[in-house]
Design an enzyme around this catalytic site. Sequence first.
Site, PDB file in Angstrom:
ATOM      1  N   GLY A   7      -6.948   7.975  -1.108  1.00 17.07           N
ATOM      2  CA  GLY A   7      -5.995   6.929  -1.484  1.00 17.07           C
ATOM      3  C   GLY A   7      -6.676   5.799  -2.236  1.00 17.07           C
ATOM      4  O   GLY A   7      -6.391   4.619  -2.018  1.00 17.07           O
ATOM      5  N   ASP A  33      -7.214  10.679  -4.999  1.00 17.12           N
ATOM      6  CA  ASP A  33      -5.842  10.193  -5.080  1.00 17.12           C
ATOM      7  C   ASP A  33      -4.908  11.381  -5.254  1.00 17.12           C
ATOM      8  O   ASP A  33      -5.360  12.514  -5.461  1.00 17.12           O
ATOM      9  CB  ASP A  33      -5.674   9.203  -6.232  1.00 17.12           C
ATOM     10  CG  ASP A  33      -4.718   8.071  -5.881  1.00 17.12           C
ATOM     11  OD1 ASP A  33      -3.799   8.312  -5.062  1.00 17.12           O
ATOM     12  OD2 ASP A  33      -4.880   6.958  -6.405  1.00 17.12           O
ATOM     13  N   ALA A 121      -6.021   3.759  15.531  1.00 18.24           N
ATOM     14  CA  ALA A 121      -4.818   3.173  14.953  1.00 18.24           C
ATOM     15  C   ALA A 121      -5.133   1.885  14.216  1.00 18.24           C
ATOM     16  O   ALA A 121      -4.408   1.492  13.306  1.00 18.24           O
ATOM     17  CB  ALA A 121      -3.782   2.913  16.046  1.00 18.24           C
ATOM     18  N   ASN A 122      -6.198   1.224  14.614  1.00 20.23           N
ATOM     19  CA  ASN A 122      -6.589  -0.028  13.964  1.00 20.23           C
ATOM     20  C   ASN A 122      -8.106  -0.158  14.021  1.00 20.23           C
ATOM     21  O   ASN A 122      -8.694  -0.074  15.095  1.00 20.23           O
ATOM     22  CB  ASN A 122      -5.910  -1.213  14.649  1.00 20.23           C
ATOM     23  CG  ASN A 122      -5.955  -2.468  13.808  1.00 20.23           C
ATOM     24  OD1 ASN A 122      -7.014  -2.911  13.391  1.00 20.23           O
ATOM     25  ND2 ASN A 122      -4.789  -3.049  13.562  1.00 20.23           N
ATOM     26  N   HIS A 153       5.192  -6.068  10.091  1.00 20.78           N
ATOM     27  CA  HIS A 153       4.398  -5.586   8.954  1.00 20.78           C
ATOM     28  C   HIS A 153       5.189  -5.746   7.655  1.00 20.78           C
ATOM     29  O   HIS A 153       6.390  -6.031   7.674  1.00 20.78           O
ATOM     30  CB  HIS A 153       4.015  -4.117   9.134  1.00 20.78           C
ATOM     31  CG  HIS A 153       2.871  -3.898  10.068  1.00 20.78           C
ATOM     32  ND1 HIS A 153       3.047  -3.821  11.434  1.00 20.78           N
ATOM     33  CD2 HIS A 153       1.534  -3.754   9.851  1.00 20.78           C
ATOM     34  CE1 HIS A 153       1.863  -3.628  12.019  1.00 20.78           C
ATOM     35  NE2 HIS A 153       0.934  -3.589  11.082  1.00 20.78           N
ATOM     36  N   LYS A 157       5.622  -0.533   4.790  1.00 18.22           N
ATOM     37  CA  LYS A 157       5.141   0.332   5.878  1.00 18.22           C
ATOM     38  C   LYS A 157       6.224   1.336   6.242  1.00 18.22           C
ATOM     39  O   LYS A 157       7.388   0.971   6.423  1.00 18.22           O
ATOM     40  CB  LYS A 157       4.736  -0.501   7.098  1.00 18.22           C
ATOM     41  CG  LYS A 157       4.050   0.322   8.182  1.00 18.22           C
ATOM     42  CD  LYS A 157       3.384  -0.565   9.217  1.00 18.22           C
ATOM     43  CE  LYS A 157       2.724   0.238  10.329  1.00 18.22           C
ATOM     44  NZ  LYS A 157       1.675   1.148   9.802  1.00 18.22           N
ATOM     45  N   GLY A 163       1.132   2.036  14.593  1.00 22.27           N
ATOM     46  CA  GLY A 163       0.160   2.729  15.438  1.00 22.27           C
ATOM     47  C   GLY A 163      -0.561   1.778  16.369  1.00 22.27           C
ATOM     48  O   GLY A 163      -0.874   2.125  17.517  1.00 22.27           O
TER      49      GLY A 163
END
Length: 265
Positions: A7, A33, A121-122, A153, A157, A163
């Site tokens: 990405g 990408d 998740a983070n 968010h 999103k 998450g």
Amino acid sequence: MNIAIAGASGRMGRMLIEHILATEGVSLSGALDLPGSPALGQDAGLLLGRQTGVAITADLEAGLAGADCLIDFTRPEGTLAHLAVAKRLGVKMVIGTTGFDDAGKAALAEAAKSIGIVFAANMSVGVNATFKLLEVAAKLLSTGYDIEIIEAHHRFKVDAPSGTALKMGEVVAEALGRDLKTCAVYAREGHTGERDPNSIGFATVRGGDIVGDHTVMFAGIGERIEISHKSSSRQSYADGAVRAARFLADKPNGLFDMQDVLGLK
């Protein structure tokens, strides 16, 4: 350590590339990408105003050639496609993608038997410190407090709850000896009746350019405790992701999270 980015033209991808270029001991070896992306063929640093010598490609094998680790903050279907190639090539992965179903999570666990994977998740150090605070708070406030998780968010999103919010719910539920799958309440509408004292509620906000706000509320009679984390930029995610990649340097295989990376377990 040579790191490839999935990405690469997205918001998070650009932040990761910028962070890698500014960090000693790591180098950008590949930039991936989607097929059809207008960024294909461009230098990965073009949007940052500098040359990296790495062209953005949709060819997974070419993008992973020479990489020690792939950092992936994309979508579940894309991450799983990247995972299959990374596993075959022996490239480790740092995965910040959210929204996996049980089958997707099982695929990550299976791949981790062959390659090192950090799945979280983070990736923010602050968020992971918040997880530890929530664990302590949940044990201390185990009775007489209703637990609600509110997250906000940006408008782009695509999954809800986030998450991170779900991970917060899992941390709290585990500390209380509950199963989040059976006690979570994701929506309330109409005549709901009284609140189940054993439930954990979730509320979701989407709008504007909010990077990520999370609050866990322990609401009792006569007092309310709130533990919050607010992100003002994606820089903390990029910092944590590169830190996770370096953690994997001596890990031939295994499934880890940021608690492992930060030594919080």
